[in-house]
Motif scaffolding. Structure first.
Motif, short mmCIF file in Angstrom:
data_model
loop_
_atom_site.label_atom_id
_atom_site.label_comp_id
_atom_site.label_asym_id
_atom_site.label_seq_id
_atom_site.Cartn_x
_atom_site.Cartn_y
_atom_site.Cartn_z
N MET A 1 0.84 -1.17 0.00
CA MET A 1 0.00 0.00 0.00
C MET A 1 0.89 1.24 0.00
N ILE A 2 0.47 2.20 -0.79
CA ILE A 2 1.15 3.50 -0.82
C ILE A 2 0.11 4.54 -0.43
N LYS A 3 0.44 5.36 0.55
CA LYS A 3 -0.45 6.45 0.96
C LYS A 3 0.22 7.76 0.57
N ILE A 45 -4.70 6.62 -1.78
CA ILE A 45 -4.18 5.33 -1.35
C ILE A 45 -4.17 4.40 -2.55
N VAL A 46 -3.01 3.83 -2.85
CA VAL A 46 -2.87 2.88 -3.95
C VAL A 46 -2.57 1.52 -3.33
N LEU A 47 -3.47 0.59 -3.55
CA LEU A 47 -3.34 -0.75 -2.99
C LEU A 47 -2.71 -1.69 -4.00
N GLU A 48 -2.17 -2.79 -3.51
CA GLU A 48 -1.74 -3.90 -4.35
C GLU A 48 -2.97 -4.79 -4.56
N SER A 49 -3.00 -5.56 -5.63
CA SER A 49 -4.19 -6.37 -5.92
C SER A 49 -4.53 -7.33 -4.78
N GLU A 50 -3.53 -7.85 -4.08
CA GLU A 50 -3.80 -8.78 -2.98
C GLU A 50 -4.33 -8.07 -1.73
N ASP A 54 -8.62 -4.39 1.91
CA ASP A 54 -8.44 -3.02 2.41
C ASP A 54 -9.26 -2.00 1.62
N PHE A 55 -10.09 -2.50 0.70
CA PHE A 55 -10.96 -1.63 -0.10
C PHE A 55 -12.39 -1.82 0.42
N PRO A 56 -12.80 -1.05 1.43
CA PRO A 56 -14.11 -1.25 2.07
C PRO A 56 -15.26 -0.65 1.25
N ILE A 57 -15.78 -1.43 0.32
CA ILE A 57 -16.80 -0.92 -0.61
C ILE A 57 -17.99 -0.32 0.14
N TYR A 89 -7.40 3.37 -4.73
CA TYR A 89 -7.27 2.71 -6.02
C TYR A 89 -6.79 1.27 -5.80
N LEU A 90 -7.52 0.32 -6.39
CA LEU A 90 -7.17 -1.09 -6.30
C LEU A 90 -7.04 -1.65 -7.72
#
Length: 97
Positions: A1-3, A45-50, A54-57, A89-90
């Motif tokens: 994750m990048i913030k 926030i840029v997430l990794e696919s795994e 961490d992407f709380p829809i 972003y995921l």
């Protein structure tokens, strides 16, 4: 994750198309709210696919599919309070048959 909380941290985003997209969006937000950094208005926030958990829809104001060049991202905005939000972003894989 990048913030990403400032323009210098944009350099940590490896995907150049996403980096440019977020930089334009950050600069527009900073100009609109007349601030010199993102600390007061939000972060990206840029997430990794795994890191999909961490992407709380359910907590998102909205969710969309964002296509940048050959990459697709699930993009959502979570409002933390009246003056602060998170753009998340995921990366997602697109399966074509």
């Amino acid at each position: 994750m990048i913030k990403v909380t400032n323009l210098q941290e944009m350099n940590y985003i490896e995907n150049i198309a996403l980096q440019m997209h977020i930089q334009k969006k950050a600069e527009a937000m900073m100009q609109e709210y007349q601030v010199e950094n993102l600390d007061d208005i939000g972060c990206f926030i840029v997430l990794e696919s795994e890191e999909f958990t961490d992407f709380p829809i359910s907590e998102m104001e909205f969710v969309e599919m964002l296509s940048l060049k050959e990459n697709v991202f699930l993009h959502g905005v979570r409002i933390i309070d009246d003056s602060y939000g998170e753009d998340i972003y995921l990366p997602v894989e697109v399966v074509t048959c």
